[in-house]
Design a protein around this motif. Structure first.
Motif, PDB file in Angstrom:
ATOM      1  N   LEU A  33       0.861  -1.177   0.000  1.00 25.59           N
ATOM      2  CA  LEU A  33       0.000   0.000   0.000  1.00 25.59           C
ATOM      3  C   LEU A  33       0.904   1.235   0.000  1.00 25.59           C
ATOM      4  O   LEU A  33       1.671   1.446   0.941  1.00 25.59           O
ATOM      5  CB  LEU A  33      -0.902   0.007   1.239  1.00 25.59           C
ATOM      6  CG  LEU A  33      -1.750   1.258   1.462  1.00 25.59           C
ATOM      7  CD1 LEU A  33      -2.749   1.450   0.328  1.00 25.59           C
ATOM      8  CD2 LEU A  33      -2.467   1.188   2.809  1.00 25.59           C
ATOM      9  N   ALA A  34       0.844   2.009  -1.069  1.00 20.09           N
ATOM     10  CA  ALA A  34       1.713   3.177  -1.212  1.00 20.09           C
ATOM     11  C   ALA A  34       0.869   4.450  -1.189  1.00 20.09           C
ATOM     12  O   ALA A  34      -0.105   4.567  -1.934  1.00 20.09           O
ATOM     13  CB  ALA A  34       2.515   3.098  -2.508  1.00 20.09           C
ATOM     14  N   SER A  78      -1.243  -2.980  -4.729  1.00 22.89           N
ATOM     15  CA  SER A  78      -0.695  -3.981  -5.655  1.00 22.89           C
ATOM     16  C   SER A  78      -1.674  -5.132  -5.830  1.00 22.89           C
ATOM     17  O   SER A  78      -1.266  -6.276  -6.014  1.00 22.89           O
ATOM     18  CB  SER A  78       0.644  -4.512  -5.136  1.00 22.89           C
ATOM     19  OG  SER A  78       0.481  -5.125  -3.860  1.00 22.89           O
ATOM     20  N   GLY A  79      -2.958  -4.808  -5.756  1.00 22.19           N
ATOM     21  CA  GLY A  79      -3.982  -5.843  -5.793  1.00 22.19           C
ATOM     22  C   GLY A  79      -4.304  -6.361  -7.171  1.00 22.19           C
ATOM     23  O   GLY A  79      -3.552  -6.168  -8.137  1.00 22.19           O
ATOM     24  N   ALA A  80      -5.469  -7.007  -7.268  1.00 24.49           N
ATOM     25  CA  ALA A  80      -5.856  -7.690  -8.503  1.00 24.49           C
ATOM     26  C   ALA A  80      -6.257  -6.732  -9.617  1.00 24.49           C
ATOM     27  O   ALA A  80      -6.297  -7.120 -10.779  1.00 24.49           O
ATOM     28  CB  ALA A  80      -7.013  -8.645  -8.214  1.00 24.49           C
ATOM     29  N   GLY A  81      -6.552  -5.474  -9.287  1.00 27.18           N
ATOM     30  CA  GLY A  81      -6.970  -4.525 -10.307  1.00 27.18           C
ATOM     31  C   GLY A  81      -8.418  -4.715 -10.726  1.00 27.18           C
ATOM     32  O   GLY A  81      -9.102  -5.649 -10.276  1.00 27.18           O
ATOM     33  N   MET A  82      -8.896  -3.819 -11.592  1.00 32.75           N
ATOM     34  CA  MET A  82     -10.302  -3.859 -12.024  1.00 32.75           C
ATOM     35  C   MET A  82     -10.395  -3.752 -13.538  1.00 32.75           C
ATOM     36  O   MET A  82      -9.671  -2.973 -14.150  1.00 32.75           O
ATOM     37  CB  MET A  82     -11.081  -2.708 -11.386  1.00 32.75           C
ATOM     38  CG  MET A  82     -11.228  -2.803  -9.876  1.00 32.75           C
ATOM     39  SD  MET A  82     -12.182  -1.407  -9.199  1.00 32.75           S
ATOM     40  CE  MET A  82     -10.954  -0.105  -9.269  1.00 32.75           C
ATOM     41  N   PRO A  83     -11.322  -4.489 -14.146  1.00 32.05           N
ATOM     42  CA  PRO A  83     -11.549  -4.364 -15.592  1.00 32.05           C
ATOM     43  C   PRO A  83     -12.303  -3.066 -15.893  1.00 32.05           C
ATOM     44  O   PRO A  83     -12.916  -2.469 -15.005  1.00 32.05           O
ATOM     45  CB  PRO A  83     -12.398  -5.586 -15.932  1.00 32.05           C
ATOM     46  CG  PRO A  83     -13.094  -5.919 -14.660  1.00 32.05           C
ATOM     47  CD  PRO A  83     -12.142  -5.556 -13.557  1.00 32.05           C
ATOM     48  N   PRO A  84     -12.284  -2.609 -17.149  1.00 31.77           N
ATOM     49  CA  PRO A  84     -12.930  -1.330 -17.496  1.00 31.77           C
ATOM     50  C   PRO A  84     -14.404  -1.260 -17.122  1.00 31.77           C
ATOM     51  O   PRO A  84     -14.883  -0.217 -16.670  1.00 31.77           O
ATOM     52  CB  PRO A  84     -12.735  -1.261 -19.016  1.00 31.77           C
ATOM     53  CG  PRO A  84     -11.536  -2.093 -19.297  1.00 31.77           C
ATOM     54  CD  PRO A  84     -11.575  -3.202 -18.295  1.00 31.77           C
ATOM     55  N   GLN A  85     -15.157  -2.343 -17.283  1.00 32.66           N
ATOM     56  CA  GLN A  85     -16.590  -2.294 -16.998  1.00 32.66           C
ATOM     57  C   GLN A  85     -16.867  -2.076 -15.510  1.00 32.66           C
ATOM     58  O   GLN A  85     -17.888  -1.492 -15.138  1.00 32.66           O
ATOM     59  CB  GLN A  85     -17.297  -3.560 -17.481  1.00 32.66           C
ATOM     60  CG  GLN A  85     -16.812  -4.863 -16.855  1.00 32.66           C
ATOM     61  CD  GLN A  85     -15.686  -5.505 -17.640  1.00 32.66           C
ATOM     62  OE1 GLN A  85     -14.937  -4.820 -18.329  1.00 32.66           O
ATOM     63  NE2 GLN A  85     -15.570  -6.820 -17.536  1.00 32.66           N
ATOM     64  N   GLU A  89      -5.842  -1.578 -13.831  1.00 30.33           N
ATOM     65  CA  GLU A  89      -5.800  -2.604 -14.863  1.00 30.33           C
ATOM     66  C   GLU A  89      -5.790  -3.961 -14.183  1.00 30.33           C
ATOM     67  O   GLU A  89      -5.164  -4.117 -13.126  1.00 30.33           O
ATOM     68  CB  GLU A  89      -4.541  -2.473 -15.735  1.00 30.33           C
ATOM     69  CG  GLU A  89      -4.504  -1.248 -16.619  1.00 30.33           C
ATOM     70  CD  GLU A  89      -3.249  -1.234 -17.479  1.00 30.33           C
ATOM     71  OE1 GLU A  89      -2.788  -2.325 -17.870  1.00 30.33           O
ATOM     72  OE2 GLU A  89      -2.723  -0.142 -17.737  1.00 30.33           O
ATOM     73  N   PRO A  90      -6.471  -4.945 -14.744  1.00 34.00           N
ATOM     74  CA  PRO A  90      -6.440  -6.287 -14.154  1.00 34.00           C
ATOM     75  C   PRO A  90      -5.010  -6.789 -13.996  1.00 34.00           C
ATOM     76  O   PRO A  90      -4.206  -6.744 -14.931  1.00 34.00           O
ATOM     77  CB  PRO A  90      -7.225  -7.136 -15.164  1.00 34.00           C
ATOM     78  CG  PRO A  90      -8.143  -6.162 -15.829  1.00 34.00           C
ATOM     79  CD  PRO A  90      -7.359  -4.880 -15.923  1.00 34.00           C
ATOM     80  N   GLY A  91      -4.686  -7.228 -12.791  1.00 36.91           N
ATOM     81  CA  GLY A  91      -3.359  -7.768 -12.515  1.00 36.91           C
ATOM     82  C   GLY A  91      -2.295  -6.723 -12.232  1.00 36.91           C
ATOM     83  O   GLY A  91      -1.152  -7.083 -11.929  1.00 36.91           O
ATOM     84  N   ARG A  92      -2.646  -5.421 -12.287  1.00 40.23           N
ATOM     85  CA  ARG A  92      -1.626  -4.388 -12.089  1.00 40.23           C
ATOM     86  C   ARG A  92      -2.004  -3.386 -11.003  1.00 40.23           C
ATOM     87  O   ARG A  92      -1.439  -2.297 -10.925  1.00 40.23           O
ATOM     88  CB  ARG A  92      -1.378  -3.650 -13.408  1.00 40.23           C
ATOM     89  CG  ARG A  92      -0.997  -4.581 -14.550  1.00 40.23           C
ATOM     90  CD  ARG A  92      -0.474  -3.842 -15.741  1.00 40.23           C
ATOM     91  NE  ARG A  92       0.791  -3.186 -15.468  1.00 40.23           N
ATOM     92  CZ  ARG A  92       1.510  -2.525 -16.382  1.00 40.23           C
ATOM     93  NH1 ARG A  92       1.061  -2.448 -17.626  1.00 40.23           N
ATOM     94  NH2 ARG A  92       2.640  -1.957 -16.063  1.00 40.23           N
ATOM     95  N   GLY A  93      -2.967  -3.748 -10.175  1.00 43.74           N
ATOM     96  CA  GLY A  93      -3.306  -2.900  -9.046  1.00 43.74           C
ATOM     97  C   GLY A  93      -4.204  -1.730  -9.406  1.00 43.74           C
ATOM     98  O   GLY A  93      -4.613  -1.561 -10.561  1.00 43.74           O
ATOM     99  N   THR A  94      -4.483  -0.912  -8.404  1.00 44.39           N
ATOM    100  CA  THR A  94      -5.390   0.228  -8.545  1.00 44.39           C
ATOM    101  C   THR A  94      -4.796   1.446  -7.859  1.00 44.39           C
ATOM    102  O   THR A  94      -4.155   1.324  -6.808  1.00 44.39           O
ATOM    103  CB  THR A  94      -6.769  -0.090  -7.925  1.00 44.39           C
ATOM    104  OG1 THR A  94      -7.321  -1.239  -8.576  1.00 44.39           O
ATOM    105  CG2 THR A  94      -7.728   1.081  -8.054  1.00 44.39           C
ATOM    106  N   ALA A  95      -5.009   2.615  -8.457  1.00 42.84           N
ATOM    107  CA  ALA A  95      -4.542   3.872  -7.868  1.00 42.84           C
ATOM    108  C   ALA A  95      -5.701   4.862  -7.836  1.00 42.84           C
ATOM    109  O   ALA A  95      -6.296   5.163  -8.873  1.00 42.84           O
ATOM    110  CB  ALA A  95      -3.374   4.446  -8.658  1.00 42.84           C
ATOM    111  N   PHE A  96      -6.020   5.356  -6.635  1.00 42.18           N
ATOM    112  CA  PHE A  96      -6.996   6.429  -6.469  1.00 42.18           C
ATOM    113  C   PHE A  96      -6.236   7.726  -6.229  1.00 42.18           C
ATOM    114  O   PHE A  96      -5.275   7.754  -5.450  1.00 42.18           O
ATOM    115  CB  PHE A  96      -7.928   6.150  -5.302  1.00 42.18           C
ATOM    116  CG  PHE A  96      -8.975   5.115  -5.591  1.00 42.18           C
ATOM    117  CD1 PHE A  96     -10.196   5.496  -6.130  1.00 42.18           C
ATOM    118  CD2 PHE A  96      -8.752   3.781  -5.339  1.00 42.18           C
ATOM    119  CE1 PHE A  96     -11.173   4.554  -6.405  1.00 42.18           C
ATOM    120  CE2 PHE A  96      -9.717   2.832  -5.617  1.00 42.18           C
ATOM    121  CZ  PHE A  96     -10.934   3.222  -6.160  1.00 42.18           C
ATOM    122  N   SER A  97      -6.672   8.781  -6.882  1.00 39.80           N
ATOM    123  CA  SER A  97      -6.026  10.091  -6.740  1.00 39.80           C
ATOM    124  C   SER A  97      -7.048  11.085  -6.211  1.00 39.80           C
ATOM    125  O   SER A  97      -8.083  11.319  -6.838  1.00 39.80           O
ATOM    126  CB  SER A  97      -5.474  10.575  -8.081  1.00 39.80           C
ATOM    127  OG  SER A  97      -4.472   9.689  -8.549  1.00 39.80           O
TER     128      SER A  97
END
Length: 371
Positions: free
Chosen positions: A284-285, A306-313, A355-363
């Motif tokens: 968690l950064a 560094s989680g599973a990420g989310m698909p566009p839908q 992106e799926p497999g590349r984590g998520t970033a909230f700004s």
């Protein structure tokens, strides 16, 4: 003649609709003088129609936003229309949050003639938002209960152990008095430290659970970030989450409600923990940097996992109320929609990239404040 009669009837119907429209409708001339108001305007502001038609629109705005009013008036004259959230000031001085939708009216030569504005009272919506924020806060407190119990057990165990040792010291009559005093002082210090840890935790939880809307004041983002990390410390530790947080104290200031900003970070950190449950490497950064060339100057607060990420839908729906990808009973679907409402209330915005497999970033984009 029939055409003229139909036109008069249509105009009469239009005037009747405008006059009885539930939202305030008003029109101002090139100098900002009110030339028309409907019934809703008199009910909202507490003036009679004749009194309002004798005022300049600037007199209906609080002093603290006059510069923004002038800019908005210029923008409407040039751009033709504008939609903005603002404050109107009633006759008794009450500040009323409103959504303004303004259209400029021009003559045949293109010269500005007057505005036509619909002002919607946002107080019912604000009250609903407050209720949603409170509901989200209660849900967060429920999710934190197990971790809090564990965090309180640690200092309680230390206190019980210290009290047991102090009793043994008191019963040991063969030990020199000076040694007994030293041992007793050491155990008392252990009790004091454990009690202080418990007090710190309960104080943070009490302040968070109150949910009292405060007047906006200078907030050092270091404090809500680290308070949220403190509350989630048990979950982060047992989830083997590595926290990277180079945020320093006294550098990143905003104007806002500290408890509400803490609720936003708490929600984002908890979501990050959920997103990383299925991956082996969990990081968690948190980072805060100024956005270049923004007006007003803006902080960009990034929360990256560094989680599973989310698909566009899924990404398109994350801020919708009651939308959740969590199993039944584990999420309310309110966290991110409430967080966005809080950030918007603070004059900012919230964005997400994943992106799926590349984590998520909230700004979180929040206006800077010079403390």
């Amino acid at each position: 003649m029939e055409t003229d009669g139909a036109a008069r009837e249509a105009r009469k119907t239009f005037d009747l609709l405008v006059e009885h429209f539930p939202d305030m409708i008003h029109s101002v001339d090139t100098d900002g003088n009110l030339v028309y108001v409907n019934r809703a305007a008199t009910a909202l502001l507490g003036y009679s129609a004749d009194e309002l038609r004798g005022l300049n629109i600037r007199q209906l705005y609080p002093p603290e936003i006059q510069e923004a009013v002038e800019r908005g008036f210029r923008d409407v004259k040039q751009g033709g229309e504008k939609r903005v959230e603002s404050l109107l000031m009633a006759r008794d001085g009450t500040r009323i949050p409103v959504e303004l939708r303004t259209l400029a009216v021009h003559d045949e030569s293109g010269a500005f003639v007057r505005t036509f504005t619909v002002s919607r009272d946002l107080r019912p919506l604000k009250a609903l938002q407050e209720n949603l924020i409170h509901a989200g806060r209660l849900a967060a407190i429920g999710e934190l209960a197990a971790g809090v119990v564990h965090d309180l057990n640690n200092p309680l165990t230390a206190i019980l152990l210290a009290s047991t040792m102090m009793r043994r010291v008191a019963e040991n009559t063969g030990t020199p008095a000076e040694t007994l005093r030293e041992q007793a002082a050491g155990y008392c210090e252990t009790v004091r430290e454990a009690a202080a840890a418990m007090e710190a935790l309960t104080t943070r939880l009490r302040d968070f659970s109150r949910g009292i809307k405060e007047q906006h004041a200078p907030v050092d983002l270091f404090d809500p970030v680290h308070d949220a990390l403190f509350i989630l410390a048990h979950r982060l530790h047992h989830g083997n989450v590595k926290v990277e947080c180079p945020v320093v104290k006294g550098r990143h200031w905003i104007l806002g409600d500290r408890n509400q900003i803490e609720q936003v970070f708490l929600n984002l950190f908890a979501n990050a923990c959920d997103a990383m449950e299925t991956v082996p490497e969990r990081t968690l950064a948190i980072g805060i940097e100024p956005l270049p060339e923004t007006v007003p100057p803006t902080w960009c607060c990034t929360v990256r996992d560094s989680g599973a990420g989310m698909p566009p839908q899924v990404l398109e729906q994350v801020f919708q109320s009651f939308f959740t990808t969590k199993p039944r009973g584990k999420g309310t679907g309110l966290g991110l929609s409430i967080s966005r409402a809080i950030v918007k209330e603070h004059g900012g915005d919230i964005q997400v990239a994943s992106e799926p497999g590349r984590g998520t970033a909230f700004s979180l984009l929040l206006p800077q404040h010079e403390a």
